[in-house]
Design a protein around this motif. Structure first.
Motif, mmCIF file in Angstrom:
data_model
loop_
_atom_site.group_PDB
_atom_site.id
_atom_site.type_symbol
_atom_site.label_atom_id
_atom_site.label_comp_id
_atom_site.label_asym_id
_atom_site.label_seq_id
_atom_site.Cartn_x
_atom_site.Cartn_y
_atom_site.Cartn_z
ATOM 1 N N GLN A 61 -7.467 -7.042 -5.337
ATOM 2 C CA GLN A 61 -8.890 -7.406 -5.176
ATOM 3 C C GLN A 61 -9.438 -6.850 -3.862
ATOM 4 O OE1 GLN A 61 -9.300 -11.679 -5.407
ATOM 5 N NE2 GLN A 61 -8.329 -11.721 -7.429
ATOM 6 N N ARG A 62 -8.658 -7.017 -2.813
ATOM 7 C CA ARG A 62 -9.097 -6.560 -1.495
ATOM 8 C C ARG A 62 -9.320 -5.044 -1.495
ATOM 9 N NH1 ARG A 62 -5.250 -8.918 1.365
ATOM 10 N NH2 ARG A 62 -3.837 -7.150 1.429
ATOM 11 N N GLN A 63 -8.401 -4.336 -2.123
ATOM 12 C CA GLN A 63 -8.521 -2.872 -2.138
ATOM 13 C C GLN A 63 -9.709 -2.425 -2.980
ATOM 14 O OE1 GLN A 63 -4.667 -1.224 -3.175
ATOM 15 N NE2 GLN A 63 -3.711 -1.985 -1.304
ATOM 16 N N THR A 64 -9.955 -3.124 -4.068
ATOM 17 C CA THR A 64 -11.112 -2.781 -4.897
ATOM 18 C C THR A 64 -12.399 -3.039 -4.125
ATOM 19 O OG1 THR A 64 -9.870 -3.417 -6.856
ATOM 20 C CG2 THR A 64 -12.250 -3.206 -7.109
ATOM 21 N N PHE A 65 -12.426 -4.167 -3.464
ATOM 22 C CA PHE A 65 -13.623 -4.554 -2.708
ATOM 23 C C PHE A 65 -13.873 -3.594 -1.548
ATOM 24 C CE2 PHE A 65 -15.902 -7.184 0.432
ATOM 25 C CZ PHE A 65 -17.010 -7.521 -0.346
ATOM 26 N N ALA A 66 -12.813 -3.204 -0.860
ATOM 27 C CA ALA A 66 -12.956 -2.308 0.299
ATOM 28 C C ALA A 66 -13.460 -0.934 -0.130
ATOM 29 C CB ALA A 66 -11.634 -2.166 1.030
ATOM 30 N N ASP A 67 -13.120 -0.543 -1.354
ATOM 31 C CA ASP A 67 -13.702 0.653 -1.933
ATOM 32 C C ASP A 67 -13.455 1.888 -1.079
ATOM 33 O OD1 ASP A 67 -15.112 2.005 -3.869
ATOM 34 O OD2 ASP A 67 -17.029 1.758 -2.840
ATOM 35 N N GLN A 68 -12.265 1.987 -0.496
ATOM 36 C CA GLN A 68 -11.966 3.162 0.320
ATOM 37 C C GLN A 68 -10.950 4.054 -0.395
ATOM 38 O OE1 GLN A 68 -9.815 1.982 3.976
ATOM 39 N NE2 GLN A 68 -8.071 2.495 2.855
ATOM 40 N N LYS A 69 -10.595 5.126 0.289
ATOM 41 C CA LYS A 69 -9.685 6.089 -0.309
ATOM 42 C C LYS A 69 -8.310 5.467 -0.592
ATOM 43 C CE LYS A 69 -8.312 10.900 0.399
ATOM 44 N NZ LYS A 69 -8.533 12.086 1.264
ATOM 45 N N ARG A 70 -7.739 5.831 -1.739
ATOM 46 C CA ARG A 70 -6.385 5.393 -2.071
ATOM 47 C C ARG A 70 -5.475 6.598 -2.193
ATOM 48 N NH1 ARG A 70 -9.351 2.001 -5.643
ATOM 49 N NH2 ARG A 70 -8.900 -0.227 -5.458
ATOM 50 N N ILE A 71 -4.189 6.349 -1.952
ATOM 51 C CA ILE A 71 -3.205 7.388 -2.152
ATOM 52 C C ILE A 71 -2.431 7.090 -3.433
ATOM 53 C CG2 ILE A 71 -1.990 6.253 -0.224
ATOM 54 C CD1 ILE A 71 -1.129 9.672 -1.546
ATOM 55 N N TYR A 72 -2.261 8.136 -4.229
ATOM 56 C CA TYR A 72 -1.499 8.028 -5.474
ATOM 57 C C TYR A 72 -0.270 8.917 -5.361
ATOM 58 C CZ TYR A 72 -5.714 5.795 -7.207
ATOM 59 O OH TYR A 72 -6.777 4.942 -7.365
ATOM 60 N N TYR A 73 0.894 8.307 -5.393
ATOM 61 C CA TYR A 73 2.148 9.052 -5.231
ATOM 62 C C TYR A 73 2.758 9.291 -6.610
ATOM 63 C CZ TYR A 73 6.231 10.805 -2.791
ATOM 64 O OH TYR A 73 7.227 11.620 -2.306
ATOM 65 N N LEU A 74 2.679 10.537 -7.075
ATOM 66 C CA LEU A 74 3.190 10.875 -8.410
ATOM 67 C C LEU A 74 4.634 11.350 -8.310
ATOM 68 C CD1 LEU A 74 0.258 10.578 -9.244
ATOM 69 C CD2 LEU A 74 0.446 12.692 -10.567
ATOM 70 N N SER A 75 5.533 10.591 -8.918
ATOM 71 C CA SER A 75 6.941 10.948 -8.867
ATOM 72 C C SER A 75 7.597 10.617 -10.193
ATOM 73 C CB SER A 75 7.640 10.183 -7.729
ATOM 74 O OG SER A 75 9.016 10.498 -7.701
ATOM 75 N N LEU A 76 8.363 11.568 -10.722
ATOM 76 C CA LEU A 76 9.096 11.284 -11.971
ATOM 77 C C LEU A 76 10.300 10.389 -11.708
ATOM 78 C CD1 LEU A 76 9.431 14.241 -14.525
ATOM 79 C CD2 LEU A 76 8.375 12.011 -14.796
ATOM 80 N N GLU A 77 10.567 10.120 -10.422
ATOM 81 C CA GLU A 77 11.719 9.296 -10.077
ATOM 82 C C GLU A 77 11.350 8.258 -9.023
ATOM 83 O OE1 GLU A 77 15.224 11.546 -9.195
ATOM 84 O OE2 GLU A 77 14.835 13.019 -10.781
ATOM 85 N N PHE A 78 11.751 7.027 -9.272
ATOM 86 C CA PHE A 78 11.680 5.973 -8.257
ATOM 87 C C PHE A 78 13.017 5.234 -8.295
ATOM 88 C CE2 PHE A 78 7.156 6.681 -9.081
ATOM 89 C CZ PHE A 78 6.610 6.647 -7.802
ATOM 90 N N LEU A 79 13.838 5.505 -7.312
ATOM 91 C CA LEU A 79 15.189 4.938 -7.294
ATOM 92 C C LEU A 79 15.150 3.658 -6.465
ATOM 93 C CD1 LEU A 79 17.984 5.522 -8.366
ATOM 94 C CD2 LEU A 79 18.292 7.219 -6.581
ATOM 95 N N MET A 80 14.687 2.578 -7.107
ATOM 96 C CA MET A 80 14.338 1.363 -6.363
ATOM 97 C C MET A 80 15.553 0.516 -6.004
ATOM 98 S SD MET A 80 11.030 1.640 -6.185
ATOM 99 C CE MET A 80 10.233 0.068 -5.908
ATOM 100 N N GLY A 81 16.614 0.563 -6.811
ATOM 101 C CA GLY A 81 17.730 -0.351 -6.564
ATOM 102 C C GLY A 81 17.327 -1.781 -6.921
ATOM 103 N N ARG A 82 17.946 -2.733 -6.253
ATOM 104 C CA ARG A 82 17.632 -4.133 -6.550
ATOM 105 C C ARG A 82 16.384 -4.596 -5.820
ATOM 106 N NH1 ARG A 82 23.825 -5.817 -5.742
ATOM 107 N NH2 ARG A 82 24.520 -5.553 -7.896
ATOM 108 N N ALA A 83 15.698 -5.592 -6.398
ATOM 109 C CA ALA A 83 14.420 -6.038 -5.840
ATOM 110 C C ALA A 83 14.484 -7.419 -5.188
ATOM 111 C CB ALA A 83 13.354 -6.047 -6.939
ATOM 112 N N LEU A 84 15.421 -8.270 -5.604
ATOM 113 C CA LEU A 84 15.352 -9.676 -5.167
ATOM 114 C C LEU A 84 15.506 -9.840 -3.656
ATOM 115 C CD1 LEU A 84 15.112 -12.693 -5.645
ATOM 116 C CD2 LEU A 84 17.545 -12.754 -6.246
ATOM 117 N N ASP A 85 16.523 -9.229 -3.084
ATOM 118 C CA ASP A 85 16.755 -9.396 -1.656
ATOM 119 C C ASP A 85 15.547 -8.905 -0.861
ATOM 120 O OD1 ASP A 85 18.291 -10.256 0.476
ATOM 121 O OD2 ASP A 85 19.232 -8.304 0.784
ATOM 122 N N ASN A 86 14.986 -7.790 -1.314
ATOM 123 C CA ASN A 86 13.807 -7.232 -0.663
ATOM 124 C C ASN A 86 12.607 -8.173 -0.812
ATOM 125 O OD1 ASN A 86 11.347 -4.906 -0.969
ATOM 126 N ND2 ASN A 86 12.774 -4.718 0.740
ATOM 127 N N ALA A 87 12.462 -8.776 -1.981
ATOM 128 C CA ALA A 87 11.369 -9.735 -2.187
ATOM 129 C C ALA A 87 11.549 -10.932 -1.250
ATOM 130 C CB ALA A 87 11.336 -10.188 -3.642
#
Ligand code: 26Q
Length: 824
Positions: A61-87
């Motif tokens: 919501q904040r980003q939509t409201f701010a209405d500024q430039k966004r970066i889009y990172y296009l990658s065929l690979e995202f090697l994220m690993g596990r998420a819980l510990d990071n969360a």
């Protein structure tokens, strides 16, 4: 008013337990009576997920409201690993969860280990994308990742009789971190034909007609930042058959089987990650994946832009798209197509928008890794895009011709179309022409692309279009999560965990380089990490290793240019030396464990042979009573992100020994040093900058320089050249059957002896072995070793991906962070 009742998530241990149990009983509909570790993981993940969702929604919501430039990172690979510990780290309630799980009868480490890695990548490039997402969120950049939701990630590796066997990685059974958006879909067209005609008003119309339609469905993954409430979005596309009239007609006409077959063909697009790393093979399905993902992502980005009601000329002020290698290059063509065919812009106005929007990151100079697609293949699958590619090339070559009149050689060298049979589209050239900035990923690499593969483009565009952004890694995962005790020790000296946000603060460790008490704790932590890895090795390989031995680690994809063969030949050389020693001499030697890990592309036969040799050498050495603890050789199965988190903190020395000029950057070198390991390496990729930062006295460098490689290779064929005699002894040992089945390893030997030793294994062998002897000597002086370790860590601040992302933001994206007012 609804806010009052909206879930705020837990804050106390009691509330966490209640949330965890509620999720197990209701969300998962499971009885608490058979609550195993997997159920506890699920409940914990869902409880933390609730907390993330709240901030995720606010961020969007904040980003939509701010209405500024966004970066889009296009990658065929995202090697994220596990998420819980990071969360847990980013939500900040890990301790609460630990206590809660404790009361429920679980250890938090066991619960974290239940999670399946999200392994949507091959290696460095995919993990880099994951580190970038972490940094972009942590720095409050409004950023989206766009990728493919593969049903099968990188295969699981098993070793059977010393051979790699590939097992499919089906990972989606239970994935609490993704949110299907069945209402966010894009129809993507393939095949068909191009109709050019003049409409009633006399306007030229180009339309791409018929063919087949596949639907892209969005799956969103929250990407939390550290020390901020920003939660960005990673959008992964899944393919399914589109429910157009066409299919209904088939079903209704009784052609049921073929309708189901169509459905399966559509789902095949996002079925599997291609397991090649640094090798391109022109398969139609791969091209389909690329277009499917580019088209869906661009459509989504444009949809968002159109809501702002701006003029098209403002598109580059709202949108920056970064291409992670050439894999998303079709996005350039697709944007041009939409602007001219659908939105009615003039070619030049459209092209100006396109080039201002895109940036291209190159990750390799290896010729076999540079993408090329055959013209007939593109003609068939994407007929309109091929026309546009030809037009892009035409206009580009016209400008080249104006600058270099009558230089026909130049024109054919820089042409996007290679005039071979069949003709090929050179994707890197298309990416350069369609972007405003091109960057390499380490200084040497960025220099090399300017002087070798892209040198003509430097002449055409001037040097300013080409830049360097040296890679980095996220210290949240690669220091704090992987090595919590080291992170804690550092924090105790620095007074806070602020260094996880500003890694240059590590330089405050320098005063402790000779602090006795501090060094003792530092060494103890390394030792504890080695004990943990030794336990893992015992469990997985059945080999008992001495944690006091020097742990020498090389973990990365198996590739001839990375030279795992050099390492294993060096190990055999060491083995022969030990065998010929007297018992007294042996007593003086520092015990070693040589640890290898990494996957070979399933079709890369040489790489598989290297794995086979490592395993066979291990079988022999590990049970040789003459050797005992002095040398053990371990191949760790199925190297992945979560294994890296155990292995990296436990290394004394890690190997980054690619032929100079071949490894674009390397990123594990940074991870190892940040965890207090020293490195042996060639003057290649980021090794050079690591050396500059931490000091030459703290790195074991060896081998020939990149600038000499070409001449050396030439010399192998045309000079007075012979293979290193010590290496020949190693070959004799292999050929005599010491490691069984000598014929199996013949190709590794003849690559060096008979086929020109392209990777300079023989040229570097002597220097490599001597440097290892030096390492042995240095390791005996533990006191000095630990000082080197601390000093190196203190000087690693530069290699955070936060610095790297800020450089992209400044020099390529022209984008500012979006300030977050944190709630009290
Ligand atoms: C291309 C076409 C068809 C099928 C597969 C591919 C393909 C897939 C993956 C080509 C290359 C890759 C991966 C490349 C990669 O991981 N490169 C590494 O990128 C790191 C991050 O910049 C660097 O640190 C490494 O040096 C580089 O090897």
């Amino acid at each position: 008013a609804w806010r009052k009742f909206s879930p705020k998530g837990f804050t106390s241990k009691e509330d966490f337990e209640a949330e965890c149990v509620r999720h197990i009983e209701t969300t998962l509909a499971r009885s608490l009576f058979n609550c195993d570790e997997l159920a506890a993981y699920s409940g914990t993940a869902l409880a933390f997920r609730d907390r993330l969702i709240i901030d995720w929604n606010k961020t969007q919501q904040r980003q939509t409201f701010a209405d500024q430039k966004r970066i889009y990172y296009l990658s065929l690979e995202f090697l994220m690993g596990r998420a819980l510990d990071n969360a847990m780290l980013n939500v900040g309630l890990k301790n609460v969860a630990k206590q809660g799980l404790d009361e429920l009868g679980f250890r938090i480490e066991d619960i974290i280990n239940q999670e399946h890695d999200a392994a949507l990548g091959n290696g460095g490039l995919g993990r880099l994308a994951a580190c970038f997402l972490d940094s972009m969120a942590s720095l409050n950049y409004p950023a989206w990742g766009y990728g493919l939701r593969y049903r099968y990630g990188i295969f699981k590796q098993e070793i059977e009789n010393g051979y790699q066997v590939e097992i499919p990685d089906y990972w989606l059974d239970f994935n609490p971190w993704e949110f299907p958006r069945h209402d966010v879909t894009v129809d993507v067209q393939f095949f068909g034909w191009v109709n050019k005609y003049t409409d009633d008003e006399g306007k030229q119309v180009v339309s791409w007609q018929d063919g087949e339609m596949v639907t892209a469905v969005a799956y969103d993954v929250p990407v939390p930042g550290y020390g901020t409430s920003t939660v960005n979005n990673l959008r992964l596309w899944s393919s399914k058959a589109s429910s157009g009239e066409f299919d209904f007609a088939k079903f209704n006409s009784g052609d049921y089987e073929s309708a189901v077959a169509d459905q399966q063909r559509a789902e095949t697009i996002s079925a599997v990650l291609y397991p090649n790393d640094n090798l391109e093979r022109g398969k139609e399905l791969r091209l389909k994946q690329q277009y499917f993902w580019c088209a869906a992502s661009l459509h989504d980005i444009i949809r968002r832009f159109k809501k702002t009601q701006r003029k098209w000329s403002e598109f580059p002020d709202q949108v920056a798209i970064q291409l992670n290698d050439t894999h998303p290059t079709l996005a350039i063509v697709e944007l041009q197509r939409i602007l001219i065919d659908k939105e009615g812009l003039e070619w030049n106005a459209a092209w100006d928008i396109v080039t201002k929007t895109f940036g291209y990151t190159n990750h390799t100079v290896l010729p076999e890794a540079l993408e090329k697609w055959s013209v007939p293949l593109i003609q068939n699958l994407l007929p309109r895009h091929l026309q546009i590619i030809y037009d892009i090339n035409l206009f580009f070559l016209q400008t080249v011709e104006r600058r270099f009149p009558k230089d026909r050689e130049m024109l054919s060298r820089v042409s996007i179309i290679e005039e071979s049979n069949p003709k090929m589209v050179r994707m890197a050239y298309l990416a350069i022409v369609g972007s405003h900035k091109v960057n390499g990923v380490a200084e040497l690499h960025s220099d090399l692309i300017k002087t070798t593969i892209f040198k003509d483009f430097v002449k055409v565009y001037g040097p300013d279009k080409f830049t360097n952004v040296t890679n980095g890694i996220t210290p949240r995962r690669w220091l704090h999560q992987a090595n919590p005790r080291l992170s804690e020790l550092i924090a105790s000296k620095l007074g806070s965990y602020e260094f996880l946000k500003d890694l240059t603060l590590l330089n405050k460790l320098e005063p402790f380089v000779d602090d006795k008490e501090f060094k003792k704790e530092w060494a103890e932590i390394k030792y504890a990490n080695k004990v943990r890895l030794a336990q893992h090795i015992l469990k997985s390989n059945g080999v008992s290793v001495n944690p006091k031995a020097l742990f020498d680690v090389q973990v990365k994809r198996i590739h001839e240019y990375k030279r795992q063969q050099l390492n294993i030949f060096g190990v055999i050389h060491r083995y022969l030396a030990i065998k010929s020693m007297t018992p007294e001499e042996r007593k003086k030697l520092a015990p070693r464990v040589s640890i290898f890990g990494g996957k070979a592309a399933p079709g890369y036969w040489m790489a598989k042979t290297i794995i086979h040799l490592i395993n066979k050498v291990g079988e022999v050495i590990n049970k040789d009573p003459d050797v005992g603890d002095l040398l053990k050789v371990i191949f760790l199965e199925d190297y992945n992100v979560s294994k890296a988190e155990i292995i990296i903190p436990a290394s004394d020395i890690s190997e980054h020994i690619s032929t100079a000029g071949t490894e674009a950057s390397g990123t594990s070198n940074m991870k190892f040093v940040l965890n207090g390991g020293l490195v042996i390496g060639t003057l290649d990729g980021a090794n050079i900058e690591i050396t500059r930062e931490i000091g030459e006295e703290n790195v074991f460098l060896f081998g020939n320089l990149a600038e000499d490689v070409e001449d050396l290779r030439h010399n192998h064929f045309y000079g007075d050249y012979s293979v290193n005699p010590e290496l020949l002894k190693v070959f004799e040992c292999i050929k005599s059957g010491t490691f069984g089945d000598e014929a199996a390893f013949g190709a590794l030997i003849s690559a060096i002896v008979d086929h020109g030793d392209y990777y300079l294994v023989s040229d570097d062998f002597d220097s490599y072995c001597k440097t290892h002897d030096l390492i042995d000597e240095s390791y005996k002086n533990q006191d000095k070793w630990v000082s080197k370790s601390i000093q190196s860590v203190a000087r690693m601040g530069f290699f955070t991906s936060d610095r790297c992302i800020n450089e992209y933001a400044d020099s390529i994206w022209n984008i500012e962070p979006l300030a977050v007012k944190e709630e009290a």
